[in-house]
Each structure stands twice: as C-alpha cells, then as structure tokens.
Write a protein that holds these residues in place. Structure first.
Motif, short mmCIF file in Angstrom:
data_model
loop_
_atom_site.label_atom_id
_atom_site.label_comp_id
_atom_site.label_asym_id
_atom_site.label_seq_id
_atom_site.Cartn_x
_atom_site.Cartn_y
_atom_site.Cartn_z
N GLU A 197 0.85 -1.26 0.02
CA GLU A 197 0.07 0.04 0.19
C GLU A 197 0.89 1.11 -0.04
O GLU A 197 0.61 2.10 -0.52
CB GLU A 197 -0.90 0.14 1.26
CG GLU A 197 -2.06 1.21 1.02
CD GLU A 197 -2.80 1.05 2.59
OE1 GLU A 197 -3.58 2.15 2.59
OE2 GLU A 197 -2.82 0.34 3.13
N ALA A 198 2.21 1.16 0.78
CA ALA A 198 2.92 2.49 0.86
C ALA A 198 3.57 2.70 -0.49
O ALA A 198 3.55 3.56 -1.06
CB ALA A 198 3.93 2.10 2.02
N THR A 199 3.63 1.63 -1.06
CA THR A 199 4.56 1.65 -2.58
C THR A 199 3.45 2.22 -3.55
O THR A 199 4.09 3.05 -4.10
CB THR A 199 4.86 0.07 -3.22
OG1 THR A 199 5.78 -0.39 -2.14
CG2 THR A 199 5.61 0.33 -4.29
N LYS A 200 2.20 1.99 -3.53
CA LYS A 200 1.16 2.38 -4.15
C LYS A 200 0.87 3.88 -4.00
O LYS A 200 0.77 4.68 -4.92
CB LYS A 200 0.06 1.58 -4.19
CG LYS A 200 0.21 0.15 -4.75
CD LYS A 200 -1.20 -0.50 -4.77
CE LYS A 200 -1.02 -1.78 -5.36
NZ LYS A 200 -2.44 -2.66 -5.17
N LEU A 201 0.76 4.29 -2.68
CA LEU A 201 0.73 5.74 -2.39
C LEU A 201 1.65 6.52 -2.88
O LEU A 201 1.57 7.91 -3.08
CB LEU A 201 0.46 5.65 -0.71
CG LEU A 201 -0.81 5.41 -0.18
CD1 LEU A 201 -0.67 5.34 1.13
CD2 LEU A 201 -2.09 6.11 -0.71
N ALA A 202 2.99 5.89 -2.83
CA ALA A 202 4.21 6.87 -3.29
C ALA A 202 4.20 6.93 -4.84
O ALA A 202 5.14 7.46 -5.34
CB ALA A 202 5.59 5.95 -2.77
N GLY A 203 3.36 6.14 -5.62
CA GLY A 203 3.21 6.14 -7.23
C GLY A 203 4.37 5.49 -7.80
O GLY A 203 4.88 5.53 -8.75
N LEU A 204 4.86 4.45 -7.04
CA LEU A 204 5.96 3.59 -7.71
C LEU A 204 5.35 2.26 -8.16
O LEU A 204 4.50 1.43 -7.55
CB LEU A 204 6.97 2.95 -6.37
CG LEU A 204 7.59 4.33 -5.77
CD1 LEU A 204 8.32 3.62 -4.60
CD2 LEU A 204 8.47 5.00 -6.76
N ASP A 205 5.61 2.18 -9.46
CA ASP A 205 5.47 0.69 -10.11
C ASP A 205 6.57 -0.25 -9.65
O ASP A 205 7.65 0.12 -9.66
CB ASP A 205 5.62 0.80 -11.74
CG ASP A 205 4.53 1.74 -12.21
OD1 ASP A 205 3.31 1.95 -11.48
OD2 ASP A 205 4.62 2.81 -13.16
N TYR A 206 6.12 -1.62 -9.42
CA TYR A 206 7.19 -2.50 -9.08
C TYR A 206 7.31 -3.74 -9.81
O TYR A 206 6.09 -4.02 -10.32
CB TYR A 206 6.99 -2.45 -7.52
CG TYR A 206 5.70 -3.33 -7.05
CD1 TYR A 206 5.56 -4.60 -6.99
CD2 TYR A 206 4.63 -2.34 -6.58
CE1 TYR A 206 4.38 -5.19 -6.50
CE2 TYR A 206 3.52 -2.90 -6.25
CZ TYR A 206 3.25 -4.32 -6.14
OH TYR A 206 2.07 -4.83 -5.65
N ILE A 207 8.12 -4.43 -9.50
CA ILE A 207 8.00 -5.96 -10.16
C ILE A 207 8.18 -6.80 -9.04
O ILE A 207 8.99 -6.72 -7.95
CB ILE A 207 9.16 -6.20 -11.06
CG1 ILE A 207 9.25 -5.40 -12.37
CG2 ILE A 207 9.21 -7.66 -11.51
CD1 ILE A 207 10.53 -5.47 -13.40
N LEU A 208 7.04 -7.80 -8.77
CA LEU A 208 7.07 -8.84 -7.91
C LEU A 208 8.38 -9.69 -7.81
O LEU A 208 8.70 -10.11 -8.98
CB LEU A 208 5.85 -9.62 -7.76
CG LEU A 208 5.55 -10.18 -6.67
CD1 LEU A 208 5.20 -8.94 -5.38
CD2 LEU A 208 4.44 -11.15 -6.91
N ASN A 209 9.21 -9.77 -6.65
CA ASN A 209 10.40 -10.50 -6.61
C ASN A 209 9.98 -11.60 -5.70
O ASN A 209 10.57 -11.52 -4.29
CB ASN A 209 11.40 -9.67 -6.29
CG ASN A 209 12.61 -10.39 -6.51
OD1 ASN A 209 12.78 -11.10 -7.17
ND2 ASN A 209 14.06 -9.72 -5.88
N PRO A 210 9.21 -12.79 -5.85
CA PRO A 210 8.72 -13.73 -4.67
C PRO A 210 9.88 -14.45 -4.15
O PRO A 210 11.01 -14.67 -4.81
CB PRO A 210 8.03 -14.60 -5.59
CG PRO A 210 8.04 -14.09 -6.79
CD PRO A 210 8.79 -12.96 -7.25
N GLY A 211 9.90 -14.32 -2.63
CA GLY A 211 10.89 -15.30 -1.89
C GLY A 211 12.37 -14.48 -1.73
O GLY A 211 13.08 -15.19 -1.18
N GLU A 212 12.58 -13.20 -2.10
CA GLU A 212 13.58 -12.63 -2.00
C GLU A 212 13.65 -11.87 -0.95
O GLU A 212 14.75 -10.86 -0.86
CB GLU A 212 14.07 -11.84 -3.49
CG GLU A 212 14.42 -12.96 -4.44
CD GLU A 212 15.56 -14.12 -4.47
OE1 GLU A 212 16.45 -13.53 -3.40
OE2 GLU A 212 15.24 -14.99 -4.69
#
Length: 255
Positions: A62-77
């Motif tokens: 949620e914090a990432t979305k509020l900051a307007g940041l697109d992201y790539i999911l990095n599972p398990g890292e």
C-alpha cells in the motif's frame, strides 16, 4: 501482542511515510531515471507468523502504491525478518545494479526489547524500517563515475574551478581570487606551476575541471578574472561576485 502492534506501526508509519518517492528523487538528482523497483516477499526461511507477514507485505504494498511507484514482484527474495523494496538502476553500460533498499524488520525490535505506548495506553513492540538511500556507497560512486565518465556536473565535480595565473608575478592576486571563491563555497584550487598557460589548460581538460579562472596583469589591474568553461570556451571577463552569481544555480546540490 507482537502481531497486533507490528500491524499498527506498519499502517500508521509505512503507509503514511513511504520513502520511495524521496528515493526516486535522490536518483534523479544524480542523473538516474531508469529505475526498477522490486518488491521482495517472504523467503522460505523466515521469522514471524504468516499472519504478520501477510499484514507486513500488505502495508508495504500500500505504501508503494501511495508513493506512485510501479514495481516488479520478486517472490521469496525478502529478508528473513521482513519484506523489502529494492531499487535497481542501470549504469551507462546497461548493467543492472541493486542500490537502495527499504526493509521491514519486526524481529530485531523484539530482540532489543524495544517498546512504545500506543493510543490504547498499552505497551507495544514497534516495527523497524531499515533504509539505505544508495546501498553501498563505494559501489554507487563507481556507477556514478562510469555514468558521467568522470565529467561531472558542476555541483558534483570534486574541483569546480581552478585558478590559473599567467605567471608567478600574479600569484598573490591568484591566491586572493582563490580565497574569495573558497570562502563562497566553491571547491577551488590553484595551479602555481611554472608551466605555460596552454599546458595548464590541457591539464584542466584532462582532469575535467568545469571552470578555468585565468588571471594576468589586465585582470589584476581591473580586479576581475577571465573565465573559461569546459566545452563552451571563453565566457569573458567578470568580477568574482559575477562569476558566483553566474554559477549559483549549477552549484546547488539539489535543483
């Protein structure tokens, strides 16, 4: 108690004060705009309950979305103690480098016995946010040098200006100019060698010094300096105050 308090800290702290936008601004100031944000989730070996990890990951997302940041999911890292954001940038050769991180840690505060009193007047265990603005400073400096090929913008150049007296007769005036520049916050040095002016010019070019400040008899008598800018050439004669005014904006660390 640990799960409920960690959740409250995440929701009221991370969600409202994500540092992601500030991190992008830092990279932009250094000239990096091609940045990939990776959201690293729980690894196989970890501390804390699944319920706490669910809430920690949700709050960070949620914090990432509020900051307007697109992201790539990095599972398990993620780290064993919590999820994290990784900021990866490309260097001038197209290579990816992981630099800054924001990591959630709900393990260490408990081990340290850290507590705070919440709105319910009860003691709670906080969640710690680990923040590394650029990651390893040595690695980041290496990326930065390659990116600019050593030809730094004025605000970042190790030596911003070099005073070049035409001969030793003008050394005293050259030192006076240098002191004025240094006192005004300019990173400046002086070439007092007995070499010809052309040689001093070449050394400045090889070392990629942004400004050459030339002083001779005419400049000394009139209380001015002659200014030569890297890649642009002669900028004419002016007082030290006029030089400072001309370069003020470019000398600002963050524009």
């Amino acid at each position: 108690m640990q799960a409920s308090v960690a959740t409250g800290c995440l929701q009221t702290g991370m969600t409202e004060r994500s540092h992601g936008r500030r991190r992008r601004q830092i990279y932009h100031d250094f000239g990096f705009d091609s940045i990939v944000v990776k959201f690293s989730t729980r690894p196989e070996r970890r501390v804390g309950s699944d319920e706490l990890w669910d809430k920690a990951e949700a709050a960070l997302e949620e914090a990432t979305k509020l900051a307007g940041l697109d992201y790539i999911l990095n599972p398990g890292e993620g780290a064993f103690y919590g999820p994290k954001l990784e900021f990866t940038l490309k260097d001038s050769l197209g290579r990816d480098w992981q630099c800054g991180t924001i990591q959630v840690d709900f393990n260490l505060p408990q081990r340290l016995g850290a507590e705070y009193v919440g709105k319910d007047n009860q003691k709670h265990i906080p969640v710690m946010l680990h923040r590394a603005a650029v990651g390893s400073i040595e690695r980041f400096l290496g990326i930065l040098i390659e990116e600019f090929m050593g030809d730094f913008p004025l605000w970042l150049a190790p030596v911003q200006a070099r005073v070049l007296p035409i001969s030793e007769k003008f050394a005293e005036y050259a030192h006076k100019v240098e002191r004025e520049l240094v006192n005004a916050g300019v990173r400046c040095d002086i070439d007092e060698s007995n070499e010809k002016l052309g040689y001093k010019f070449r050394q400045c070019e090889l070392q990629k010094v942004p400004y050459k400040i030339i002083v001779g008899e005419k400049e000394m008598n009139e209380g001015v300096v002659s200014v030569n800018k890297r890649k642009e050439g002669d900028k004419g004669q002016m007082t030290v105050a006029e030089f400072l005014a001309m370069t003020e904006a470019d000398r600002q660390v963050v524009r």
